[in-house]
Design an enzyme around this catalytic site. Structure first.
Site, PDB file in Angstrom:
ATOM      1  N   THR A 210       1.037  -1.107  -0.024  1.00  0.00           N
ATOM      2  CA  THR A 210      -0.102  -0.019   0.034  1.00  0.00           C
ATOM      3  C   THR A 210       0.874   1.176  -0.021  1.00  0.00           C
ATOM      4  O   THR A 210       2.198   1.128  -0.414  1.00  0.00           O
ATOM      5  CB  THR A 210      -0.965  -0.102   1.077  1.00  0.00           C
ATOM      6  OG1 THR A 210      -1.933   0.929   1.003  1.00  0.00           O
ATOM      7  CG2 THR A 210      -0.380   0.065   2.670  1.00  0.00           C
ATOM      8  N   ASN A 211       0.309   2.316   0.226  1.00  0.00           N
ATOM      9  CA  ASN A 211       1.156   3.703   0.299  1.00  0.00           C
ATOM     10  C   ASN A 211       0.869   4.467   1.440  1.00  0.00           C
ATOM     11  O   ASN A 211      -0.195   4.163   2.065  1.00  0.00           O
ATOM     12  CB  ASN A 211       0.915   4.304  -1.109  1.00  0.00           C
ATOM     13  CG  ASN A 211      -0.542   4.437  -1.474  1.00  0.00           C
ATOM     14  OD1 ASN A 211      -1.347   5.311  -0.616  1.00  0.00           O
ATOM     15  ND2 ASN A 211      -1.055   4.034  -2.275  1.00  0.00           N
ATOM     16  N   HIS A 212       1.228   5.808   1.547  1.00  0.00           N
ATOM     17  CA  HIS A 212       1.138   6.743   2.843  1.00  0.00           C
ATOM     18  C   HIS A 212      -0.202   7.408   2.747  1.00  0.00           C
ATOM     19  O   HIS A 212      -0.396   8.329   3.696  1.00  0.00           O
ATOM     20  CB  HIS A 212       2.228   7.456   3.178  1.00  0.00           C
ATOM     21  CG  HIS A 212       3.433   6.802   3.625  1.00  0.00           C
ATOM     22  ND1 HIS A 212       3.377   6.096   4.599  1.00  0.00           N
ATOM     23  CD2 HIS A 212       4.410   6.818   2.966  1.00  0.00           C
ATOM     24  CE1 HIS A 212       4.562   5.446   4.884  1.00  0.00           C
ATOM     25  NE2 HIS A 212       5.069   6.145   4.124  1.00  0.00           N
ATOM     26  N   SER A 213      -1.353   7.148   1.873  1.00  0.00           N
ATOM     27  CA  SER A 213      -2.269   8.060   1.616  1.00  0.00           C
ATOM     28  C   SER A 213      -3.216   7.912   2.655  1.00  0.00           C
ATOM     29  O   SER A 213      -3.558   6.707   3.265  1.00  0.00           O
ATOM     30  CB  SER A 213      -3.082   7.767   0.453  1.00  0.00           C
ATOM     31  OG  SER A 213      -4.232   8.251   0.206  1.00  0.00           O
ATOM     32  N   ALA A 275      -4.968   7.391  -3.925  1.00  0.00           N
ATOM     33  CA  ALA A 275      -3.657   6.892  -4.513  1.00  0.00           C
ATOM     34  C   ALA A 275      -3.560   5.576  -4.859  1.00  0.00           C
ATOM     35  O   ALA A 275      -3.653   4.546  -4.037  1.00  0.00           O
ATOM     36  CB  ALA A 275      -2.705   7.386  -3.318  1.00  0.00           C
TER      37      ALA A 275
END
Ligand code: CTP
Length: 399
Positions: A210-213, A275
């Site tokens: 996943t990502n930091h969004s 994102a």
């Protein structure tokens, strides 16, 4: 500027233990910029003094003694004329019955009869009283007349019963007030799809990429669209946030889920604040990958580019398409390239290299770039203010 700024809200407080939550509600309304005049019923006053409410609103709280005071003959009429919204929270079964039948025997109900503005009620009572056919009938009458009813929520009631009857939480009532106030805004009658959050690409039943969004900017855009009267569908990857009241929420995980959801929600505008992943594992392990089997080699493949897919459809699903460009370098060059390659009407270029903008924080520093070559650079703002700007431009592009 908040939808609540300088809005004149009449807050009716009736006799229920939920008045303790109503004080918080009054405080939240006042903090959001509303001018809150509180009107107590006699029973409401038994639970808490008007002073509590005056202290949080900074304005007078009215009681039945005002019904017979010097200003009495004009008070309810002027309230009725100037108010933007009458909110009764908590609203007892008794007050609901009076409202449904046009009984005007106290300052609150006489004001309700004189008021031309929208009515929002947040019922609070014991489960049996709520379920009673008389109460249900009254509720129906009020809804048919256009009143908005928020709650009641299910849970433990003061009587010890468990069931529907608890007054909704202040944040939910506040969301409902915003929705009602925004109803006739610039986007009334328009459908807006907003995506938010960072997608999760599964590696196995336990792990994801996943990502930091945080989803904050996307959720703020959804709220701003509701504040402007839009019918909002929020397609969201997992976040820790509560969706705005009034949004129809579609929960998704992966970029593949998100594209399927987006393609099945044609609308006036699509605002892709999510994102979404660019890469996804080629295969998802059926069982948890075990340490004893060694370090796995993960092969990635391209995730669907949602915006490109949308804007290359034969029949356009959306009249206006807005994208985001979160960049850590060459912000404007990269954003301009994305605006063109993804065939967008507007792109929100977002510098994520500074600590006061981008992921997780409540502020953002963006430049809006348009398909016609123009742009607008905004100063550091709250994500709420950025969202309002995005919605302002989206509604202009829809005109
Ligand atoms: N986006 C999309 N589908 C994806 C990835 C991103 O539609 N699979 C959208 C985002 O929601 C955003 C815009 O495309 O509105 C730009 O996203 P961004 O990650 O900045 O750009 P990418 O196209 O992924 O390009 P790069 O990773 O090279 O910066």
């Amino acid at each position: 500027m908040s939808i609540l700024s300088n809005k004149h809200i009449l807050l009716g407080v009736t006799g229920s233990i939920a008045v303790y939550k109503a004080a918080d509600l009054a405080s939240k309304l006042a903090q959001a910029g509303a001018l809150v005049d509180v009107i107590f019923t006699e029973a409401g006053e038994k639970f808490v003094t008007p002073l509590t409410f005056q202290s949080v609103t900074g304005r007078r709280a009215y009681t039945d003694s005002d019904l017979w005071g010097n200003e009495a003959h004009v008070l309810h009429v002027s309230f009725g004329k100037t108010a933007d919204l009458l909110l009764i929270a908590p609203c007892t079964a008794d007050t609901m019955a009076k409202l449904a039948n046009g009984i005007a025997d106290n300052l609150l109900t006489v004001t309700a009869l004189a008021a031309q503005c929208p009515l929002v009620i947040a019922p609070a009572m014991d489960g049996g009283m709520f379920a009673h056919p008389a109460t249900q009938k009254n509720l129906e009458i009020l809804k048919q007349r256009g009143a908005t009813v928020v709650g009641p929520a299910e849970g433990h009631l003061a009587s010890g019963l468990v069931g529907p009857g608890r007054m909704s939480e202040p944040a939910e009532i506040l969301g409902c007030v915003r929705m009602v106030l925004g109803k006739n805004g610039k986007l009334a009658g328009k459908k807006v799809v907003v995506t938010a959050g960072g997608t999760q690409e599964a590696l196995d039943p336990v792990r994801v990429i996943t990502n930091h969004s945080s989803g904050k900017q996307g959720y703020a855009v959804a709220q701003a669209a509701i504040d402007t009267g839009a019918d909002v569908c929020l397609i969201t990857a997992p976040t820790a946030l509560t969706p705005p009241v009034g949004a129809r929420v579609v929960n998704v995980k992966s970029a593949q889920d998100m594209i399927e959801a987006v393609l099945s929600e044609p609308a006036d505008a699509l605002i892709m604040a999510a994102a979404a992943a660019d890469f996804t594992p080629k295969t998802v392990a059926k069982d948890k990958m075990k340490k004893r089997d060694g370090i796995p080699q993960i092969e990635l493949t391209a995730a669907p580019d949602i915006l490109k897919t949308v804007t290359s459809q034969q029949t356009s699903l959306f009249k206006v398409v807005v994208g985001f460009a979160a960049e850590s370098q060459s912000l404007l060059e990269n954003a301009t390239e994305k605006l063109k390659s993804k065939k967008l009407d507007m792109i929100v270029a977002n510098d994520i290299s500074s600590t006061d903008a981008g992921f997780a924080v409540d502020t953002n520093r963006v430049t809006l770039l348009f398909a016609n070559g123009t742009s607008e650079t905004l100063p550091l703002m709250s994500k709420t203010e950025v969202a309002e700007k995005i919605i302002e431009h989206t509604s202009r592009l829809l005109e």
